[in-house]
Scaffold this motif. Structure first.
Motif: not given
Length: 440
Positions: A7-8, A13-15, A18-21, A120-124
């Protein structure tokens, strides 16, 4: 349970957030199951919709040199069809072989196979050994899964003895909400492209670049006549553009008038319908008969025989490709969608001094050069249609039956098409119609 990390990501959502979830313990993925390997025994129509499953699989642990990506979009390639039909061999043989290496590789040997060689996506999340990438980065994934401790990899990533096709010969591929990839597979996502447009490119565009432009392929030059089989398909759509951009003369072969129009729009100077030369289906025809007919049509259209033949169809066309290439010409091949066992008259190869070049995927530098051209708008994405993840099996069936044009996209976590553009001004300069001209 709600996936708060997903969801984030969708909400931008920013870095730090994302790192906190928490990373979910399982995720949705398109996959096959090992118990279905004999599902199609004795059947002619191996309908991939019967073997492809959409459901939850466990989240793998991350190795030090890997990243976890929240997949916003992916795509269907023909290797997805091979995985889902368990032909020519079940991909579980690849996963077992990889798993025998032990260590982190043991994770790949599972009773399920998450496939998909585009994303394609976002590094989490990043592994402890990752240096150049951070959580929150927007990326595309390249296909070559290589061992960077193999000396040959440093000569050419595709030469390493343990080079594999990610999402085909490895597990945890891109047709899922999350994927695990090595950091040396990553490139920045083109900022002017949507998630689905960006995901459509790496495998096919990089493969075509290496075959035609790179110094390990045919190395086309201005004025070269290049025959492109399947010129309106995923590979052919990029090949046509590379030939045209490089000053060559592209002659496409397609299976319908609709595909002929699309091939011309991507740069083919001339287009020939397979039916005109008596080539139908996946069975090989007499190469000399079909080749003579094809040669006449090519010479009528552009005045010369082909310097280069862009070959990936395999058994049904390879003999014709060797026959029709001009004296001293080159056949460059990267696949065999109609079968691996090729027959050709060797006299036309040796007595007329022709060459056959084997080409496989693209190394990271070749992919980077391709990605740069796409980011500039010099090469258009071949995306034609995008399916939701819930209909990914239908998308794979479309490719299996050759009913598609260009590339078929699949949304991952992206809730709808059209998202992910981070440089709208660049997109407007390139022009909406120039980014994805095949989109329906």
């Amino acid at each position: 349970m709600t996936d708060v990390l997903a969801e984030a990501v969708v909400n931008g959502a920013g870095r730090e957030e994302l790192e906190s979830l928490p990373v979910p313990k399982e995720f949705t993925a398109l996959h096959t199951r090992i118990e279905d390997v004999d599902l199609f025994r004795g059947e002619r129509d191996r309908d991939v919709r019967r073997s492809l499953r959409l459901g939850a699989v466990p989240m793998p642990e991350l190795a030090p040199d890997e990243v976890l990506i929240a997949v916003m979009a992916s795509g269907i390639n023909y290797n997805t069809v091979w995985s889902a039909t368990f032909e020519p061999v079940p991909t579980y043989a690849f996963l077992r072989q990889l798993g025998k290496q032990g260590g982190w590789q043991a994770r790949h040997d599972q009773p399920y196979h998450v496939m998909g060689s585009d994303a394609a996506g976002v590094i989490v999340r990043t592994g402890s050994g990752v240096r150049r990438w951070d959580v929150g980065d927007h990326v595309v994934v390249t296909t070559a899964y290589v061992d960077d401790q193999d000396p040959l990899t440093h000569q050419d990533g595709m030469l390493g003895s343990d080079q594999r096709a990610w999402g085909f010969e490895t597990n945890f591929g891109g047709l899922a909400h999350y994927t695990v990839v090595r950091a040396n597979q990553l490139l920045p996502k083109p900022e002017a492209l949507t998630w689905e447009e960006a995901a459509a490119n790496p495998l096919c565009a990089g493969t075509a670049y290496r075959m035609l432009v790179g110094d390990r392929g045919a190395r086309i030059k201005q004025g070269d006549v290049v025959l492109i089989w399947g010129a309106a398909g995923g590979l052919g759509a990029y090949a046509s553009q590379f030939v045209r951009n490089g000053g060559g003369i592209a002659v496409g072969v397609v299976s319908s008038e609709e595909k002929a129009a699309q091939a011309r729009s991507l740069g083919c100077h001339a287009v020939i319908n397979r039916q005109e030369i008596g080539l139908a289906g996946s069975e090989p025809a007499d190469p000399s008969v079909v080749g003579k007919s094809l040669g006449r049509l090519i010479r009528k259209a552009v005045g010369e025989d082909p310097n280069v033949v862009f070959e990936h169809v395999g058994r049904a066309t390879f003999g014709v490709s060797v026959f029709v290439a001009r004296r001293g010409g080159t056949v460059v091949t990267c696949g065999s969608s109609t079968g691996y066992q090729h027959e050709f008259d060797n006299r036309y190869l040796w007595m007329r001094l022709k060459k056959v070049i084997g080409s496989h995927g693209a190394n990271l530098q070749e992919q980077s050069e391709t990605n740069r051209l796409i980011s500039q708008g010099a090469i258009k994405t071949a995306l034609s249609v995008t399916y939701p993840m819930e209909e990914a099996a239908e998308a794979a069936r479309l490719v299996q039956q050759n009913g598609h044009i260009g590339k078929v996209g699949v949304l991952g976590l992206a809730p709808k098409p059209g998202l992910g553009v981070t440089d709208q001004a660049l997109r407007e300069r390139i022009g909406e119609l120039n980014i994805a001209p095949l989109r329906r």
